[in-house]
Design a protein around this motif. Sequence first.
Motif, PDB file in Angstrom:
ATOM      1  N   SER A   1      -2.402  68.997  40.386  1.00 53.29           N
ATOM      2  CA  SER A   1      -2.302  68.696  38.956  1.00 53.29           C
ATOM      3  C   SER A   1      -3.351  69.462  38.170  1.00 53.29           C
ATOM      4  CB  SER A   1      -2.472  67.186  38.717  1.00 53.29           C
ATOM      5  OG  SER A   1      -1.423  66.466  39.328  1.00 53.29           O
ATOM      6  N   MET A   2      -4.552  69.581  38.719  1.00 53.06           N
ATOM      7  CA  MET A   2      -5.608  70.314  38.036  1.00 53.06           C
ATOM      8  C   MET A   2      -5.263  71.802  37.946  1.00 53.06           C
ATOM      9  SD  MET A   2      -8.304  70.408  36.330  1.00 53.06           S
ATOM     10  CE  MET A   2      -8.614  68.632  36.446  1.00 53.06           C
ATOM     11  N   THR A   3      -4.561  72.326  38.925  1.00 60.72           N
ATOM     12  CA  THR A   3      -4.125  73.721  38.866  1.00 60.72           C
ATOM     13  C   THR A   3      -3.229  73.944  37.655  1.00 60.72           C
ATOM     14  OG1 THR A   3      -4.301  74.099  41.251  1.00 60.72           O
ATOM     15  CG2 THR A   3      -2.747  75.472  40.053  1.00 60.72           C
ATOM     16  N   ASP A   4      -2.335  72.978  37.393  1.00 61.27           N
ATOM     17  CA  ASP A   4      -1.486  73.074  36.201  1.00 61.27           C
ATOM     18  C   ASP A   4      -2.338  73.021  34.932  1.00 61.27           C
ATOM     19  OD1 ASP A   4       0.747  73.169  37.804  1.00 61.27           O
ATOM     20  OD2 ASP A   4       1.110  71.001  37.716  1.00 61.27           O
ATOM     21  N   ALA A   5      -3.369  72.181  34.941  1.00 63.32           N
ATOM     22  CA  ALA A   5      -4.256  72.076  33.774  1.00 63.32           C
ATOM     23  C   ALA A   5      -5.003  73.378  33.539  1.00 63.32           C
ATOM     24  CB  ALA A   5      -5.238  70.924  33.979  1.00 63.32           C
ATOM     25  N   CYS A   6      -5.397  74.035  34.622  1.00 63.95           N
ATOM     26  CA  CYS A   6      -6.065  75.339  34.487  1.00 63.95           C
ATOM     27  C   CYS A   6      -5.154  76.331  33.769  1.00 63.95           C
ATOM     28  CB  CYS A   6      -6.450  75.877  35.860  1.00 63.95           C
ATOM     29  SG  CYS A   6      -7.740  74.937  36.721  1.00 63.95           S
ATOM     30  N   HIS A   7      -3.875  76.338  34.163  1.00 68.94           N
ATOM     31  CA  HIS A   7      -2.910  77.248  33.531  1.00 68.94           C
ATOM     32  C   HIS A   7      -2.781  76.939  32.040  1.00 68.94           C
ATOM     33  CE1 HIS A   7      -1.549  79.568  36.892  1.00 68.94           C
ATOM     34  NE2 HIS A   7      -1.128  78.509  37.585  1.00 68.94           N
ATOM     35  N   ARG A   8      -2.715  75.649  31.701  1.00 69.10           N
ATOM     36  CA  ARG A   8      -2.562  75.266  30.291  1.00 69.10           C
ATOM     37  C   ARG A   8      -3.767  75.696  29.455  1.00 69.10           C
ATOM     38  NH1 ARG A   8      -0.509  70.480  32.660  1.00 69.10           N
ATOM     39  NH2 ARG A   8      -2.499  69.398  32.285  1.00 69.10           N
ATOM     40  N   ASP A   9      -4.928  75.754  30.114  1.00 66.55           N
ATOM     41  CA  ASP A   9      -6.146  76.158  29.411  1.00 66.55           C
ATOM     42  C   ASP A   9      -6.372  77.659  29.460  1.00 66.55           C
ATOM     43  OD1 ASP A   9      -6.595  73.532  28.813  1.00 66.55           O
ATOM     44  OD2 ASP A   9      -8.039  73.201  30.440  1.00 66.55           O
ATOM     45  N   GLY A  10      -5.398  78.383  29.999  1.00 63.83           N
ATOM     46  CA  GLY A  10      -5.516  79.832  30.062  1.00 63.83           C
ATOM     47  C   GLY A  10      -6.479  80.325  31.127  1.00 63.83           C
ATOM     48  N   LYS A  11      -6.705  79.496  32.141  1.00 65.81           N
ATOM     49  CA  LYS A  11      -7.626  79.874  33.222  1.00 65.81           C
ATOM     50  C   LYS A  11      -6.853  80.099  34.515  1.00 65.81           C
ATOM     51  CE  LYS A  11     -11.606  77.379  31.344  1.00 65.81           C
ATOM     52  NZ  LYS A  11     -12.676  76.379  31.625  1.00 65.81           N
ATOM     53  N   PRO A  12      -7.435  80.828  35.450  1.00 63.85           N
ATOM     54  CA  PRO A  12      -6.744  81.043  36.733  1.00 63.85           C
ATOM     55  C   PRO A  12      -6.573  79.730  37.498  1.00 63.85           C
ATOM     56  CG  PRO A  12      -8.582  82.570  36.445  1.00 63.85           C
ATOM     57  CD  PRO A  12      -8.721  81.543  35.377  1.00 63.85           C
ATOM     58  N   ALA A  13      -5.564  79.692  38.338  1.00 70.18           N
ATOM     59  CA  ALA A  13      -5.288  78.496  39.137  1.00 70.18           C
ATOM     60  C   ALA A  13      -6.362  78.298  40.210  1.00 70.18           C
ATOM     61  CB  ALA A  13      -3.924  78.623  39.794  1.00 70.18           C
ATOM     62  N   ILE A  14      -6.475  77.071  40.673  1.00 69.62           N
ATOM     63  CA  ILE A  14      -7.356  76.789  41.809  1.00 69.62           C
ATOM     64  C   ILE A  14      -6.691  77.325  43.074  1.00 69.62           C
ATOM     65  CG2 ILE A  14      -8.483  74.970  43.160  1.00 69.62           C
ATOM     66  CD1 ILE A  14      -8.327  73.196  40.668  1.00 69.62           C
ATOM     67  N   LYS A  15      -7.452  77.980  43.900  1.00 70.39           N
ATOM     68  CA  LYS A  15      -6.930  78.473  45.177  1.00 70.39           C
ATOM     69  C   LYS A  15      -7.090  77.353  46.208  1.00 70.39           C
ATOM     70  CE  LYS A  15      -8.702  82.974  43.783  1.00 70.39           C
ATOM     71  NZ  LYS A  15      -9.744  84.008  44.050  1.00 70.39           N
ATOM     72  N   VAL A  16      -6.048  76.550  46.331  1.00 72.91           N
ATOM     73  CA  VAL A  16      -6.106  75.350  47.170  1.00 72.91           C
ATOM     74  C   VAL A  16      -5.800  75.711  48.620  1.00 72.91           C
ATOM     75  CG1 VAL A  16      -5.178  73.048  47.561  1.00 72.91           C
ATOM     76  CG2 VAL A  16      -5.391  73.933  45.222  1.00 72.91           C
ATOM     77  N   GLN A  17      -6.736  75.355  49.497  1.00 78.70           N
ATOM     78  CA  GLN A  17      -6.528  75.530  50.928  1.00 78.70           C
ATOM     79  C   GLN A  17      -6.321  74.152  51.551  1.00 78.70           C
ATOM     80  OE1 GLN A  17      -8.575  78.350  53.269  1.00 78.70           O
ATOM     81  NE2 GLN A  17      -9.436  79.493  51.526  1.00 78.70           N
ATOM     82  N   VAL A  18      -5.125  73.928  52.040  1.00 77.90           N
ATOM     83  CA  VAL A  18      -4.746  72.619  52.570  1.00 77.90           C
ATOM     84  C   VAL A  18      -4.996  72.576  54.071  1.00 77.90           C
ATOM     85  CG1 VAL A  18      -2.870  70.943  52.786  1.00 77.90           C
ATOM     86  CG2 VAL A  18      -2.992  72.432  50.773  1.00 77.90           C
TER      87      VAL A  18
END
Length: 302
Positions: free
Chosen positions: A183-200
């Motif tokens: 969800s925070m990755t989507d928020a980053c996009h909305r704020d014009g910032k790069p996505a979080i590089k999530v390693q699962v």
Amino acid sequence: MVFPFWGGGRRYRWLYVFLSGWLCLIFLAGCDGGMGSQRLASTPSPSQAEAPHVMTSQVLTVGSYTNYAPQEFLDPYTQQPVGFDVDLITAVAQKMHLQVHVVSYDFQSLIDGLTARHFDVVISAVGITPEAQRKADFVPYFRGGKTLLVAQGNPSHIHTLHDLCGLSAAVKDMTFEWHELLSMTDACHRDGKPAIKVQVVKQYSAAVQLLQNKQVVAAYEDASVADYAIKLHPTALELAGDMIGPTMEGIVVRKDDAVMLSAVQQALQSLEKDGTYHALIKKWGLYSGDVMVPANSNVPSN
């Protein structure tokens, strides 16, 4: 398995009082002074604690999901349950003059198993939610939540999830933390910032390993798991920012077991007062979960 008698010892004492009064009515000559001065069997005063009824004599049977280090897990060498929760419920039982037997059980079925009388109580990092409280009673003992774990010194200056935009972070799959990072990755996009590089990863320990290997700048984990990682690696790791979404966890007691509820409450209060609770917090390094201090005052103390 021995199931408890419905009603316990109180029912027998009530029956004795009733029969004594009834016999006095029939045999007045046998009662001292007749009805006006009859003496019935005394009832224990409220100050006298009633011993909790347990499934097995002298044993507190405890249900727990023993796959959640550091709160409850199986020792890899002895295969016996260990952890903060196990130590705490053992100390609670000792205050009640009982031994402990921990039964490993599926987490999602713990409260149903308790209701079905498969064990006397449950301790397993169970969150106190309105839904759960409709099914059982709780004795609060620990603060849960989520937190960011970073390298010592916090070189990337991480304080919130939003600070992870454009950076790499490790998280265990199929957890609340995993959903929140997405969800925070989507928020980053909305704020014009790069996505979080999530390693699962599949295990919390794997997330810690990625952090130690500098393959990620943070690991997003349950607070107790992060605290324990710092306990194991005190010079390499630290917490970043405040606990996220703090919740209260409780020892679970059946709705119909007021005596057990009172006994567990009194035992826990005694452990808090005599220092045992703090000693166990320190032993496992779970300072974030200490319910005797305000949330986020998680600085290790002596």
